[in-house]
Design a protein around this motif. Structure first.
Motif, PDB file in Angstrom:
ATOM      1  N   ALA A 159      36.580  34.717  31.704  1.00 33.01           N
ATOM      2  CA  ALA A 159      37.145  35.180  32.976  1.00 33.01           C
ATOM      3  C   ALA A 159      38.580  34.700  33.133  1.00 33.01           C
ATOM      4  CB  ALA A 159      36.293  34.688  34.141  1.00 33.01           C
ATOM      5  N   LYS A 160      38.830  33.450  32.788  1.00 33.89           N
ATOM      6  CA  LYS A 160      40.178  32.887  32.899  1.00 33.89           C
ATOM      7  C   LYS A 160      41.163  33.658  32.030  1.00 33.89           C
ATOM      8  CE  LYS A 160      42.655  28.466  32.397  1.00 33.89           C
ATOM      9  NZ  LYS A 160      43.634  28.905  31.376  1.00 33.89           N
ATOM     10  N   GLU A 161      40.757  33.967  30.796  1.00 28.00           N
ATOM     11  CA  GLU A 161      41.665  34.659  29.880  1.00 28.00           C
ATOM     12  C   GLU A 161      41.882  36.110  30.312  1.00 28.00           C
ATOM     13  OE1 GLU A 161      40.959  34.105  25.708  1.00 28.00           O
ATOM     14  OE2 GLU A 161      40.227  32.059  25.999  1.00 28.00           O
ATOM     15  N   ILE A 162      40.838  36.736  30.834  1.00 28.79           N
ATOM     16  CA  ILE A 162      40.994  38.105  31.324  1.00 28.79           C
ATOM     17  C   ILE A 162      41.931  38.138  32.519  1.00 28.79           C
ATOM     18  CG2 ILE A 162      39.778  39.977  32.542  1.00 28.79           C
ATOM     19  CD1 ILE A 162      37.438  39.527  30.637  1.00 28.79           C
ATOM     20  N   ARG A 163      41.788  37.152  33.415  1.00 29.96           N
ATOM     21  CA  ARG A 163      42.653  37.100  34.591  1.00 29.96           C
ATOM     22  C   ARG A 163      44.111  36.823  34.228  1.00 29.96           C
ATOM     23  NH1 ARG A 163      40.729  40.251  37.133  1.00 29.96           N
ATOM     24  NH2 ARG A 163      39.094  40.023  38.709  1.00 29.96           N
ATOM     25  N   GLU A 164      44.343  36.183  33.095  1.00 31.89           N
ATOM     26  CA  GLU A 164      45.720  35.970  32.648  1.00 31.89           C
ATOM     27  C   GLU A 164      46.349  37.279  32.194  1.00 31.89           C
ATOM     28  OE1 GLU A 164      45.272  33.026  29.641  1.00 31.89           O
ATOM     29  OE2 GLU A 164      45.152  31.348  31.050  1.00 31.89           O
ATOM     30  N   ILE A 165      45.512  38.238  31.823  1.00 31.46           N
ATOM     31  CA  ILE A 165      45.992  39.548  31.382  1.00 31.46           C
ATOM     32  C   ILE A 165      46.017  40.531  32.543  1.00 31.46           C
ATOM     33  CG2 ILE A 165      45.556  41.487  29.819  1.00 31.46           C
ATOM     34  CD1 ILE A 165      44.040  39.448  28.034  1.00 31.46           C
ATOM     35  N   SER A 166      44.971  40.513  33.357  1.00 26.63           N
ATOM     36  CA  SER A 166      44.844  41.452  34.472  1.00 26.63           C
ATOM     37  C   SER A 166      44.317  40.746  35.710  1.00 26.63           C
ATOM     38  CB  SER A 166      43.890  42.598  34.102  1.00 26.63           C
ATOM     39  OG  SER A 166      43.600  43.401  35.231  1.00 26.63           O
ATOM     40  N   GLU A 167      45.053  40.859  36.806  1.00 25.60           N
ATOM     41  CA  GLU A 167      44.609  40.297  38.079  1.00 25.60           C
ATOM     42  C   GLU A 167      43.753  41.284  38.851  1.00 25.60           C
ATOM     43  OE1 GLU A 167      44.811  37.521  39.697  1.00 25.60           O
ATOM     44  OE2 GLU A 167      46.246  36.288  38.601  1.00 25.60           O
ATOM     45  N   SER A 168      43.709  42.529  38.400  1.00 22.68           N
ATOM     46  CA  SER A 168      43.099  43.562  39.236  1.00 22.68           C
ATOM     47  C   SER A 168      41.743  44.068  38.761  1.00 22.68           C
ATOM     48  CB  SER A 168      44.053  44.764  39.366  1.00 22.68           C
ATOM     49  OG  SER A 168      44.331  45.316  38.089  1.00 22.68           O
ATOM     50  N   VAL A 169      41.441  43.962  37.465  1.00 17.81           N
ATOM     51  CA  VAL A 169      40.167  44.517  37.001  1.00 17.81           C
ATOM     52  C   VAL A 169      39.003  43.757  37.654  1.00 17.81           C
ATOM     53  CG1 VAL A 169      40.083  43.050  34.936  1.00 17.81           C
ATOM     54  CG2 VAL A 169      38.791  45.193  34.995  1.00 17.81           C
ATOM     55  N   PRO A 170      38.053  44.461  38.286  1.00 17.82           N
ATOM     56  CA  PRO A 170      36.927  43.776  38.937  1.00 17.82           C
ATOM     57  C   PRO A 170      36.002  43.122  37.915  1.00 17.82           C
ATOM     58  CG  PRO A 170      37.218  45.998  39.815  1.00 17.82           C
ATOM     59  CD  PRO A 170      38.067  45.903  38.584  1.00 17.82           C
ATOM     60  N   ILE A 171      35.537  41.909  38.246  1.00 17.40           N
ATOM     61  CA  ILE A 171      34.617  41.163  37.386  1.00 17.40           C
ATOM     62  C   ILE A 171      33.383  40.777  38.193  1.00 17.40           C
ATOM     63  CG2 ILE A 171      34.256  39.081  36.006  1.00 17.40           C
ATOM     64  CD1 ILE A 171      37.261  39.000  35.496  1.00 17.40           C
ATOM     65  N   ILE A 172      32.212  41.130  37.679  1.00 15.82           N
ATOM     66  CA  ILE A 172      30.944  40.677  38.250  1.00 15.82           C
ATOM     67  C   ILE A 172      30.317  39.707  37.258  1.00 15.82           C
ATOM     68  CG2 ILE A 172      28.630  41.314  39.010  1.00 15.82           C
ATOM     69  CD1 ILE A 172      29.678  43.979  39.888  1.00 15.82           C
ATOM     70  N   MET A 173      30.063  38.487  37.689  1.00 14.36           N
ATOM     71  CA  MET A 173      29.455  37.496  36.812  1.00 14.36           C
ATOM     72  C   MET A 173      27.934  37.583  36.888  1.00 14.36           C
ATOM     73  SD  MET A 173      31.792  34.063  36.944  1.00 14.36           S
ATOM     74  CE  MET A 173      33.375  34.043  36.090  1.00 14.36           C
ATOM     75  N   LEU A 174      27.296  37.485  35.724  1.00 20.07           N
ATOM     76  CA  LEU A 174      25.842  37.492  35.611  1.00 20.07           C
ATOM     77  C   LEU A 174      25.416  36.153  35.023  1.00 20.07           C
ATOM     78  CD1 LEU A 174      25.384  40.996  33.911  1.00 20.07           C
ATOM     79  CD2 LEU A 174      25.470  40.486  36.345  1.00 20.07           C
ATOM     80  N   THR A 175      24.489  35.480  35.689  1.00 20.44           N
ATOM     81  CA  THR A 175      24.111  34.166  35.181  1.00 20.44           C
ATOM     82  C   THR A 175      22.749  33.731  35.676  1.00 20.44           C
ATOM     83  OG1 THR A 175      24.745  31.834  35.090  1.00 20.44           O
ATOM     84  CG2 THR A 175      25.290  33.039  37.098  1.00 20.44           C
TER      85      THR A 175
END
Length: 238
Positions: A65-81
């Motif tokens: 998630a951290k690395e994706i956010r460094e590339i894109s601030e806008s793409v929605p992320i839903i965490m599954l855990t």
């Protein structure tokens, strides 16, 4: 939608594939953290939503998630855990997640959550700058925002890199300046489904939102101790 599902349990991916097919969504699967980041980078501007398991081999979901956010601030992320502790949820939101679904989950529930997050992310989404001068649907003393371009300005300075949830949270408060919102009320307004979660979720989002607001000008989100938060830009003029 073009979906990236990051899940090391192939049986879960296979189960969800049937439901994704019914929605006619274009889904790509990644089975470890390194593969997820690599696949995201190859088409960084094309993804509509990501579902991200936290317990991944090679690179865990928080790091992904951290690395994706460094590339894109806008793409929605839903965490599954399978982790259901409050601290894990808050940390997930601090890493940039827009939503959080605890395993085991109903496929129908996950689909509904994905649609809700995507709907808010894309609501009125247009090209940057299109009708910007005429399209501000929230205007206060020193602040304005355009839901079409998903842009917000403080003293005519763009507030940078707002995630979908941060934009929606800011809009919910800015529509009613100086009104005090409880954390529960903000959860109800910004997450448009019945939400069972730690109200510190709001605190995590407000913390990140404030850091971005400060890049554009004075702080306009104020804490009302013992109650919640309010938006007040009456003294934010340069």
């Amino acid at each position: 939608m073009k979906v990236l599902m990051v899940e090391d349990n192939k049986s879960v991916s296979e189960m969800m594939a049937m439901f994704f097919q019914k929605e006619d969504w274009d889904v790509t699967y990644a089975y470890d953290g390194e593969e997820a980041v690599d696949k995201f980078k190859k088409e960084a501007d094309d993804w509509d939503i990501i579902t991200l398991d936290l317990n991944l081999p090679k690179k865990d979901g928080m790091q992904v998630a951290k690395e994706i956010r460094e590339i894109s601030e806008s793409v929605p992320i839903i965490m599954l855990t399978a982790r259901d502790s409050d601290s894990e949820q808050v940390l997930g939101f601090e890493m940039g997640a827009d939503d959080y679904v605890t395993k085991p989950f109903s496929p129908i529930t996950l689909i509904a959550r994905m649609k809700a997050v995507s709907r808010r992310s894309n609501n009125g989404n247009g090209s940057a700058g299109a009708n910007a001068e005429d399209g501000f649907d929230v205007v206060t003393d020193n602040f304005k925002m355009n839901s079409g371009t998903r842009e917000a300005y403080l003293n005519d300075q763009l507030i940078p890199d707002l995630t979908p949830k941060e934009f929606d949270l800011l809009k919910a408060m800015a529509k009613k300046p100086r009104q005090v919102f409880t954390r529960e009320k903000l959860l109800q307004e910004v997450w448009d489904y019945e939400y069972y979660g730690d109200e510190r979720t709001v605190d995590a989002h407000v913390k990140k939102l404030r850091s971005k607001i400060e890049k554009a000008g004075p702080q306009v989100i104020q804490t009302v101790w013992g109650v919640g938060y309010k938006f007040d830009d009456s003294e934010a003029a340069k």
